[in-house]
Design an enzyme around this catalytic site. Structure first.
Site, mmCIF file in Angstrom:
data_model
loop_
_atom_site.group_PDB
_atom_site.id
_atom_site.type_symbol
_atom_site.label_atom_id
_atom_site.label_comp_id
_atom_site.label_asym_id
_atom_site.label_seq_id
_atom_site.Cartn_x
_atom_site.Cartn_y
_atom_site.Cartn_z
ATOM 1 C CE1 TYR A 138 -2.245 -1.386 3.402
ATOM 2 C CE2 TYR A 138 -1.688 0.726 4.378
ATOM 3 C CZ TYR A 138 -1.501 -0.636 4.300
ATOM 4 O OH TYR A 138 -0.573 -1.248 5.106
ATOM 5 C CG ASP A 231 -8.615 4.834 7.075
ATOM 6 O OD1 ASP A 231 -8.001 5.721 7.703
ATOM 7 O OD2 ASP A 231 -8.049 3.841 6.584
ATOM 8 C CE LYS A 259 -0.433 8.110 7.020
ATOM 9 N NZ LYS A 259 0.789 7.339 7.128
#
Length: 420
Positions: A138, A231, A259
């Site tokens: 994702y 990613d 994050k």
């Protein structure tokens, strides 16, 4: 009327990020009032040991004193200026210092924005439209990435969400994780400008890539002059201080972060080789912009967190020991109860599957018993342990978690295992 019912009156689905609605595990989500260390408390003052830690960024737990002080100090000078600040340079230096193959960085506001921008940059640099992504990875909810497997030798993507035009996804080719032959087919059948992958996939629970697979992927990108994007929005500074680079030693052309580099504040970034990054505006033709990008509050939180991690690299080993203790405890109990169970641990990240084998790709992840996970989640929540409300998410350990916390979690799993 319950609080979740009230939320549904005003907010779509009652939540602002879908997984929080608990649809895949059943029940209603507790609404959180505050967090302290390894725990958070709901509005009814129920206490939960928090194994999601805001989906990863809170390595030092909730309300870490130093990060909190840095945020407050920054806020007192202003929350946003829409103009450059020196703290952006400070955080950029701290991050790039760790990655010898990355020269320049651009801060954004989310992981979705980072991956979307990185792909646009890669396409602009190569002049080629097609991209390869992997089933089960994702990379945010931008249009070209919301795809499911299509037909044909090259498995061209088709939209997996209404509202995404087919024309947007026809350039997205889908490959199978840890399967280099599927990648070769995509290259042979497309005009591939970039490949994007989670080298440590955290969105089908936790599935790391094989080192050999990533090495072959690097070679294919070199051969076809395609940009390799790692990613690491989730794994960056979480799996290790340098994310997958410490584990595999493989150099991506662009790495996306998120994050952790915001210490809990909304932030993202993408960094890469100079010749690629200098294609980006304002010095190159590839456009990207964001009013709140590099805002001083997020930069202050991130800078404090990254400095703390660089000063205390042994943190990762300590967190991994706790994660392994938790998963080994679950595994032993599952074996006693004849529950099919497998797990992965990398640094402070853990993922487990009610599955007869340890999955290597999304198809194998889908063989897991998600109804068993839902039962596990509901019963552990009642015991005061907050795990991800989805079998497809990763769990996280934070520094305030004690051996006693881990043992209490194992003891509670032993208590509920017979029931699931």
């Amino acid at each position: 009327m319950g609080i979740f019912s009230e939320a549904n009156k005003y907010i779509v689905g009652g939540v602002n990020s879908p997984v929080r609605a608990f649809k895949s595990v059943g029940g209603e989500p507790p609404f959180i009032r505050k967090g302290v260390g390894a725990y958070f408390y709901d509005i009814d003052n129920n206490k939960y040991l928090d194994y999601i830690q805001s989906w990863g960024p809170l390595i030092f737990g909730h309300c870490n004193k130093e990060i909190e002080e840095a945020i407050i100090k920054a806020i007192k000078d202003g929350v946003s200026f829409g103009a450059p600040t020196t703290i952006e340079i400070d955080l950029a230096k701290e991050i790039l210092e760790l990655f010898p193959h990355l020269d320049l960085i651009r801060f954004v506001n989310s992981g979705t924005e980072a991956t979307m921008s990185a792909i646009r940059l890669a396409r602009g640099y190569t002049g080629k439209d097609d991209i390869i992504k992997f089933e089960g990875c994702y990379h945010g909810h931008s249009d070209s990435l919301l795809v499911s497997a299509g037909s044909g030798a090259a498995t061209f993507g088709v939209p997996s969400s209404p509202g995404v035009p087919k024309d947007f996804t026809k350039h997205t080719l889908l490959a199978k994780y840890n399967d280099i032959e599927s990648v070769k087919k995509c290259f042979e059948n497309g005009n591939v400008g970039c490949v994007i992958i989670e080298p440590i996939a955290g969105n089908m629970s936790l599935v790391p890539a094989d080192k050999e697979f990533l090495g072959e992927l690097r070679e294919l990108c070199n051969h076809y002059n395609a940009v390799l994007i790692f990613d690491e929005v989730m794994s960056g500074f979480r799996a290790s201080l340098r994310g997958s680079f410490d584990i595999y030693g493989i150099e991506a052309d662009i790495v996306t972060f998120g994050k952790v580099i915001g210490g809990g504040m909304p932030v993202g970034a993408f960094a890469g080789r100079k010749e690629i990054m200098e294609m980006l505006s304002p010095i190159g033709p590839v456009y990207q912009a964001g009013t709140l990008s590099g805002n001083p509050v997020a930069m202050a939180a991130g800078l404090t967190q990254i400095k703390k991690l660089k000063e205390n690299p042994e943190i990762y080993k300590n967190l991994e020991i706790k994660a392994k203790k938790l998963m080994q405890g679950f595994s032993e109990i599952s074996k006693e109860e004849k529950i099919e169970f497998n797990y992965n641990v990398i640094g402070s990240m853990f993922g487990f599957f009610f599955n007869h084998k340890l999955p290597k790709n999304f198809d194998e992840v889908n063989e897991s018993d998600t109804s068993k996970y839902a039962a596990f989640h509901n019963k552990m929540l009642k015991e005061g342990f907050y795990f991800a409300p989805s079998a497809y998410e990763t769990g996280f350990i934070c520094t305030p978690m004690t051996d006693e916390d881990i043992q209490n979690t194992i003891d509670s799993y032993k208590k509920i295992a017979k029931e699931i």
